[in-house]
Design a protein around this motif. Structure first.
Motif, PDB file in Angstrom:
ATOM      1  N   LEU B 192       8.850  37.205 -63.037  1.00 31.82           N
ATOM      2  CA  LEU B 192       9.972  37.256 -63.974  1.00 31.82           C
ATOM      3  C   LEU B 192       9.566  37.921 -65.286  1.00 31.82           C
ATOM      4  CD1 LEU B 192      12.740  36.240 -63.435  1.00 31.82           C
ATOM      5  CD2 LEU B 192      12.221  34.224 -64.783  1.00 31.82           C
ATOM      6  N   ASN B 193       8.385  37.523 -65.782  1.00 32.05           N
ATOM      7  CA  ASN B 193       7.893  38.146 -67.007  1.00 32.05           C
ATOM      8  C   ASN B 193       7.651  39.627 -66.806  1.00 32.05           C
ATOM      9  OD1 ASN B 193       7.967  35.860 -68.564  1.00 32.05           O
ATOM     10  ND2 ASN B 193       5.907  35.195 -67.930  1.00 32.05           N
ATOM     11  N   LEU B 194       7.157  39.962 -65.612  1.00 30.16           N
ATOM     12  CA  LEU B 194       6.918  41.363 -65.289  1.00 30.16           C
ATOM     13  C   LEU B 194       8.219  42.158 -65.377  1.00 30.16           C
ATOM     14  CD1 LEU B 194       5.025  43.545 -64.168  1.00 30.16           C
ATOM     15  CD2 LEU B 194       5.681  42.795 -61.900  1.00 30.16           C
ATOM     16  N   PHE B 195       9.276  41.601 -64.795  1.00 23.85           N
ATOM     17  CA  PHE B 195      10.574  42.279 -64.855  1.00 23.85           C
ATOM     18  C   PHE B 195      10.999  42.481 -66.301  1.00 23.85           C
ATOM     19  CE2 PHE B 195      11.656  41.454 -60.350  1.00 23.85           C
ATOM     20  CZ  PHE B 195      12.251  42.662 -60.078  1.00 23.85           C
ATOM     21  N   LYS B 196      10.833  41.416 -67.094  1.00 26.53           N
ATOM     22  CA  LYS B 196      11.252  41.465 -68.490  1.00 26.53           C
ATOM     23  C   LYS B 196      10.492  42.560 -69.231  1.00 26.53           C
ATOM     24  CE  LYS B 196      12.327  37.792 -71.711  1.00 26.53           C
ATOM     25  NZ  LYS B 196      12.022  36.396 -72.025  1.00 26.53           N
ATOM     26  N   ASP B 197       9.161  42.563 -69.056  1.00 32.47           N
ATOM     27  CA  ASP B 197       8.313  43.563 -69.719  1.00 32.47           C
ATOM     28  C   ASP B 197       8.723  44.973 -69.334  1.00 32.47           C
ATOM     29  OD1 ASP B 197       6.883  41.674 -70.917  1.00 32.47           O
ATOM     30  OD2 ASP B 197       5.076  41.869 -69.659  1.00 32.47           O
ATOM     31  N   LEU B 198       8.793  45.191 -68.013  1.00 32.49           N
ATOM     32  CA  LEU B 198       9.063  46.541 -67.512  1.00 32.49           C
ATOM     33  C   LEU B 198      10.415  47.026 -68.004  1.00 32.49           C
ATOM     34  CD1 LEU B 198       7.773  46.165 -63.873  1.00 32.49           C
ATOM     35  CD2 LEU B 198       6.827  47.646 -65.630  1.00 32.49           C
ATOM     36  N   GLN B 199      11.378  46.091 -68.011  1.00 33.84           N
ATOM     37  CA  GLN B 199      12.715  46.484 -68.406  1.00 33.84           C
ATOM     38  C   GLN B 199      12.733  46.893 -69.875  1.00 33.84           C
ATOM     39  OE1 GLN B 199      15.279  44.104 -69.921  1.00 33.84           O
ATOM     40  NE2 GLN B 199      17.023  45.458 -69.565  1.00 33.84           N
ATOM     41  N   GLN B 200      11.977  46.155 -70.698  1.00 34.30           N
ATOM     42  CA  GLN B 200      11.952  46.511 -72.108  1.00 34.30           C
ATOM     43  C   GLN B 200      11.183  47.802 -72.341  1.00 34.30           C
ATOM     44  OE1 GLN B 200      10.594  42.888 -73.832  1.00 34.30           O
ATOM     45  NE2 GLN B 200      12.656  42.048 -73.846  1.00 34.30           N
ATOM     46  N   LYS B 201      10.069  47.967 -71.616  1.00 34.28           N
ATOM     47  CA  LYS B 201       9.245  49.159 -71.793  1.00 34.28           C
ATOM     48  C   LYS B 201       9.990  50.411 -71.366  1.00 34.28           C
ATOM     49  CE  LYS B 201       4.796  47.630 -71.043  1.00 34.28           C
ATOM     50  NZ  LYS B 201       3.813  47.384 -70.009  1.00 34.28           N
ATOM     51  N   ARG B 202      10.685  50.319 -70.248  1.00 30.33           N
ATOM     52  CA  ARG B 202      11.275  51.536 -69.678  1.00 30.33           C
ATOM     53  C   ARG B 202      12.735  51.716 -70.056  1.00 30.33           C
ATOM     54  NH1 ARG B 202       8.508  53.075 -64.135  1.00 30.33           N
ATOM     55  NH2 ARG B 202       6.496  52.141 -64.497  1.00 30.33           N
ATOM     56  N   ARG B 203      13.321  50.734 -70.726  1.00 28.49           N
ATOM     57  CA  ARG B 203      14.715  50.789 -71.130  1.00 28.49           C
ATOM     58  C   ARG B 203      15.632  51.074 -69.948  1.00 28.49           C
ATOM     59  NH1 ARG B 203      14.728  49.571 -75.409  1.00 28.49           N
ATOM     60  NH2 ARG B 203      16.944  49.830 -75.786  1.00 28.49           N
ATOM     61  N   MET B 204      15.336  50.424 -68.827  1.00 31.72           N
ATOM     62  CA  MET B 204      16.217  50.593 -67.674  1.00 31.72           C
ATOM     63  C   MET B 204      17.186  49.417 -67.629  1.00 31.72           C
ATOM     64  SD  MET B 204      13.523  49.449 -64.782  1.00 31.72           S
ATOM     65  CE  MET B 204      12.959  47.761 -64.714  1.00 31.72           C
ATOM     66  N   SER B 205      18.240  49.579 -66.845  1.00 29.60           N
ATOM     67  CA  SER B 205      19.173  48.475 -66.666  1.00 29.60           C
ATOM     68  C   SER B 205      18.719  47.660 -65.472  1.00 29.60           C
ATOM     69  CB  SER B 205      20.579  48.997 -66.398  1.00 29.60           C
ATOM     70  OG  SER B 205      20.926  49.925 -67.379  1.00 29.60           O
ATOM     71  N   LEU B 206      19.050  46.393 -65.514  1.00 30.69           N
ATOM     72  CA  LEU B 206      18.610  45.511 -64.436  1.00 30.69           C
ATOM     73  C   LEU B 206      19.790  44.658 -63.993  1.00 30.69           C
ATOM     74  CD1 LEU B 206      16.192  44.340 -62.842  1.00 30.69           C
ATOM     75  CD2 LEU B 206      15.785  42.813 -64.750  1.00 30.69           C
ATOM     76  N   LEU B 207      20.067  44.706 -62.703  1.00 27.40           N
ATOM     77  CA  LEU B 207      21.056  43.784 -62.142  1.00 27.40           C
ATOM     78  C   LEU B 207      20.267  42.736 -61.380  1.00 27.40           C
ATOM     79  CD1 LEU B 207      23.922  42.905 -61.444  1.00 27.40           C
ATOM     80  CD2 LEU B 207      23.861  44.440 -59.506  1.00 27.40           C
ATOM     81  N   TYR B 208      20.251  41.526 -61.917  1.00 27.66           N
ATOM     82  CA  TYR B 208      19.408  40.490 -61.351  1.00 27.66           C
ATOM     83  C   TYR B 208      20.294  39.484 -60.630  1.00 27.66           C
ATOM     84  CZ  TYR B 208      15.163  37.711 -61.138  1.00 27.66           C
ATOM     85  OH  TYR B 208      14.061  37.049 -60.704  1.00 27.66           O
ATOM     86  N   ILE B 209      20.049  39.342 -59.334  1.00 32.12           N
ATOM     87  CA  ILE B 209      20.881  38.444 -58.530  1.00 32.12           C
ATOM     88  C   ILE B 209      20.091  37.182 -58.231  1.00 32.12           C
ATOM     89  CG2 ILE B 209      21.985  38.191 -56.301  1.00 32.12           C
ATOM     90  CD1 ILE B 209      22.478  41.200 -56.409  1.00 32.12           C
ATOM     91  N   THR B 210      20.656  36.046 -58.547  1.00 33.22           N
ATOM     92  CA  THR B 210      19.898  34.817 -58.330  1.00 33.22           C
ATOM     93  C   THR B 210      20.839  33.627 -58.220  1.00 33.22           C
ATOM     94  OG1 THR B 210      18.162  33.422 -59.218  1.00 33.22           O
ATOM     95  CG2 THR B 210      19.626  34.429 -60.799  1.00 33.22           C
ATOM     96  N   HIS B 211      20.301  32.511 -57.738  1.00 30.82           N
ATOM     97  CA  HIS B 211      21.068  31.271 -57.785  1.00 30.82           C
ATOM     98  C   HIS B 211      20.398  30.285 -58.728  1.00 30.82           C
ATOM     99  CE1 HIS B 211      18.137  30.634 -54.454  1.00 30.82           C
ATOM    100  NE2 HIS B 211      17.898  29.588 -55.219  1.00 30.82           N
ATOM    101  N   ASP B 212      19.339  30.770 -59.381  1.00 32.98           N
ATOM    102  CA  ASP B 212      18.506  29.881 -60.184  1.00 32.98           C
ATOM    103  C   ASP B 212      18.847  30.061 -61.665  1.00 32.98           C
ATOM    104  OD1 ASP B 212      16.555  28.513 -61.460  1.00 32.98           O
ATOM    105  OD2 ASP B 212      14.917  29.262 -60.218  1.00 32.98           O
TER     106      ASP B 212
END
Lengths: 389, 327
Positions: B192-212
């Protein structure tokens, strides 16, 4: 102890080489553990070398062992009999000094004939199974991957017209055939044109009748497989071989084209389960197209069991060829195959039993070795065993 | 950047249709993290597969709607055009890292393939880039790992490889379909932290699907709450967590374990998710809703605006202090 050593070796090597080597080493280790498979492999390798040497030694203008040299005064000599030097010209004396496997009713050296036959058996086995595996992979792959697609009425009409035209032109009525093919092409062209014109508007309603779904690709291919399996394959081969000119290539092709059904069923089943795998979906999500998915992602996953069944198929093909030769439908004389040596020998089975026993035993040994190796390979390629490190 | 409007995807089942996605609309802006939240079978994954254009059809069937990505409708695109979008502009990370990698190739081969499909560069450069991609997702000693086969890696490592593959071509949008569900809790947090980091670094959009919802709280900018193929509530993450307006969202939040509720029995929503082939008339949640009105059983509720882009599909106004609904 040895295990420790190989581990250290692996760590010292550069990672790329280490990976490849350790995989090969692993396979070899598993093979060595499986005693029967290992024996099968060794017999197979010996057989392969013999066949290659045999080809070299028995062909050419002045072969070292001439399989077709007739020495009537030397007929039906038992194995290891010495030639009668006084009655033979120098080049007629076998190079081995004795008749290792004896001579047949025409005084031909059975050893030389066995050598020549080994190559025939090997090529028949490999080429026939090669054809069967290729056809099987193709048909099974299509049935498994594209199976749910439907064939339209238009496709059937096009194929029917084309095959009628082709048959007509091949059977002598070339002009009528040509016209039928032209009509067929015009049909294809006009269909494409109408489809292109009516991309947006839908006023060619009657066209939907032509596009009516008839049967799925899966149904078509698998029913063809069922039909092919209905015929007792040996009689099918006999019929076809009787119609075709006798030649070793025809026999390879006919055996190949009558034994692809098992592989097809196999590959289809593999593909049906593989196409639902997550890694196939993941590959599609990366933008990989259908053909790359089939050839790069699915076939490597399906090939291991196919290869295993192919090794057993080689044994069957060798037996089939021997059977055909035995019945006199096989490779035409004077070329020797194990089957026709056996067949020639059956008339003298009480006077010269070596003529039937030697080729018979050779066939038994080779087929057995292939079967053992194939079964061993199946165990080795089992991923659960492969993952053990 | 991505705008989904009124998407309807039905599945053919015996004697009828199962409404997997029934009129879903959402938007993702540049560099934003959007979470689709909902129980299993509410149509989250089907929406994702439809955006990627890899929904198995049949049995699935796209009935209507539009998916605009950078001004182009993905649903009208030809397959060949779509293949260029997939992986290159929109990439996806799947739920099951254990089975999402091809077992017969090294992970290096697979990352390189992801690059090779969309770009023409030479082998040495490709090698460098895939090692860099592995480094970016925090794989230890990537130079050695690149020659490993998937079965030699752990679940968390495999998911890192999947993320590296998805990011190999620098996509503008990454769809992550429950990427942490199959992992251990500790590894979940890392990914999860990895996603957060990468998303901030690369300024990409993220569609995160979860039930949590715990995951959602960590990364979401916008939240869409889905139930039985429709969106019940949408809004900024803060609003959803601190001021949930739909009874379903409140029920979901109430069923989260927390320190203050220690010792008491964990709340669970009564009943179960409706069969998508027979969704109830009116509001799909009404059979399980303690605030359901007479009208809920017959009328499909519209979106009510709570300001600040916070919408909820419920006519009941909830009184926080009294803990009960009024009209």
């Amino acid at each position: 102890m040895e295990n420790n050593k190989s581990n250290i070796d692996m760590e010292l090597e550069t990672p790329v080489v280490g990976q490849v080597k350790s995989r090969k080493r692993e396979l070899l280790r598993l093979l060595k553990e499986n005693k029967l498979a290992f024996i099968g492999l060794i017999i197979f390798v010996i057989f392969f070398i013999t066949a290659l040497l045999g080809l070299l030694l028995t062909s050419g203008k002045e072969p070292v062992f001439d399989p077709s040299m007739v020495r009537l005064q030397e007929k039906l000599l038992p194995p290891l009999a010495s030639p009668h030097l006084e009655s033979l010209r120098p080049h007629e004396v076998p190079k081995t000094g004795v008749y290792v496997f004896g001579t047949d009713d025409l005084g031909r050296d059975v050893f030389a004939r066995m050598l020549q036959g080994a190559w025939v058996s090997l090529t028949v086995g490999f080429v026939a199974v090669g054809i069967a595996v290729l056809v099987g992979l193709f048909m099974g792959g299509i049935a498994g991957y594209f199976g749910q697609k439907y064939i339209g009425l238009d496709h059937i009409i096009v194929v029917l017209l084309f095959s009628t035209g082709a048959t007509l032109s091949l059977t002598g009525k070339s002009f009528t055939g040509f016209i039928v093919i032209v009509i067929d092409l015009a049909f294809v062209f006009s269909l494409a044109l109408i489809r292109w014109k009516s991309r947006k508007s839908r006023y060619f309603k009657w066209l939907d009748l032509l596009r009516k779904k008839t049967l799925s690709i899966d149904t078509l291919i698998m029913r063809v497989v069922d039909i092919m399996l209905c015929f007792p394959s040996f009689f099918l081969i006999l019929t076809v071989v009787a119609l075709l000119p006798a030649s070793i290539y025809n026999i390879m092709i006919v055996i190949g084209l009558t034994s692809w059904m098992g592989t097809t069923r196999f590959v289809r089943a593999e593909f049906l389960s593989l196409r639902e795998q997550d890694f196939v979906t993941a590959a599609r999500a990366l933008g990989v197209n259908d053909y790359r998915i089939i050839f790069r992602h699915m076939i490597p996953n399906a090939i291991a069991p196919v290869l295993v069944s192919a090794t057993i198929g080689i044994a069957t093909a060798i037996l089939t060829e021997a059977g055909l030769s035995f019945l006199g439908f096989g490779v035409p004389p004077p070329n020797a195959t194990w089957g026709n040596i056996l067949s020639d020998g059956k008339r003298f089975i009480f006077d010269a039993p070596w003529l039937t026993f030697i080729p018979g035993f050779a066939i038994l040994l080779v087929v057995l070795s292939f079967n053992l190796f194939g079964e061993g390979l199946r165990d080795i390629m089992n991923p659960k065993l492969r993952e053990r490190h | 950047m991505l705008s989904v409007k009124d998407l309807k995807v039905y599945f053919q089942v015996d004697g009828g249709f199962s409404r997997a996605v029934d009129g879903v609309s959402f938007e993702i802006q540049d560099g934003e993290t959007v979470c689709l939240v909902g129980e299993s079978g509410c149509g989250k994954s089907v929406s994702a597969l439809t955006i990627m254009g890899i929904l198995p059809q049949p049995p699935g069937k796209i009935i209507g709607g539009t998916i605009f990505f950078k001004g182009q409708d993905l649903l009208l695109m030809k397959e060949e055009e779509m293949q260029k979008v997939r992986g290159n502009h929109i990439a996806m990370v799947f739920q099951e890292p254990m089975t999402s990698l091809n077992p017969v190739f090294t992970i290096g081969d697979q990352i390189e393939e992801a690059i090779r499909i969309h770009e023409r560069i030479d082998e040495a450069e490709m090698r460098k880039r895939s090692i860099q991609a592995l480094k970016d997702v925090g794989m230890p000693s990537p130079e050695q790992r690149i020659n490993d086969y998937p079965h030699q890696l752990s679940g968390g490592q495999r998911q890192r490889v999947m993320i590296a593959m998805a990011l190999a071509c620098n996509p503008d949008l990454v769809i992550a379909d429950e990427p942490t569900t199959a992992l251990d809790v500790t590894v979940q947090a890392q990914i999860l932290n990895l996603f957060k980091d990468l998303q901030q670094k690369r300024r990409m959009s993220l569609l995160y699907i979860t039930h949590d919802l715990g995951v959602v709280a960590k990364i979401a900018d916008q939240i869409y709450v889905m139930y039985a193929g429709i969106i019940l509530e949408k809004g900024a993450a803060r609003d959803i967590f601190y001021n949930p307006c739909h009874p379903y969202t409140r029920a979901l939040l109430a069923s989260l374990p927390s320190r203050s509720k220690r010792g008491s029995k964990l709340y669970s929503i009564p009943g179960s998710v409706p069969d998508p082939a027979h969704t109830p008339k009116g509001c799909p949640f009404h059979p399980r809703c303690s605030f359901a009105l007479e009208s809920c059983t017959s009328q499909f509720p519209g979106m009510s605006d709570w300001g600040n882009g916070h919408f909820s599909r419920c006519p009941v106004i909830y009184d926080k202090e009294a803990g009960k609904g009024g009209n």
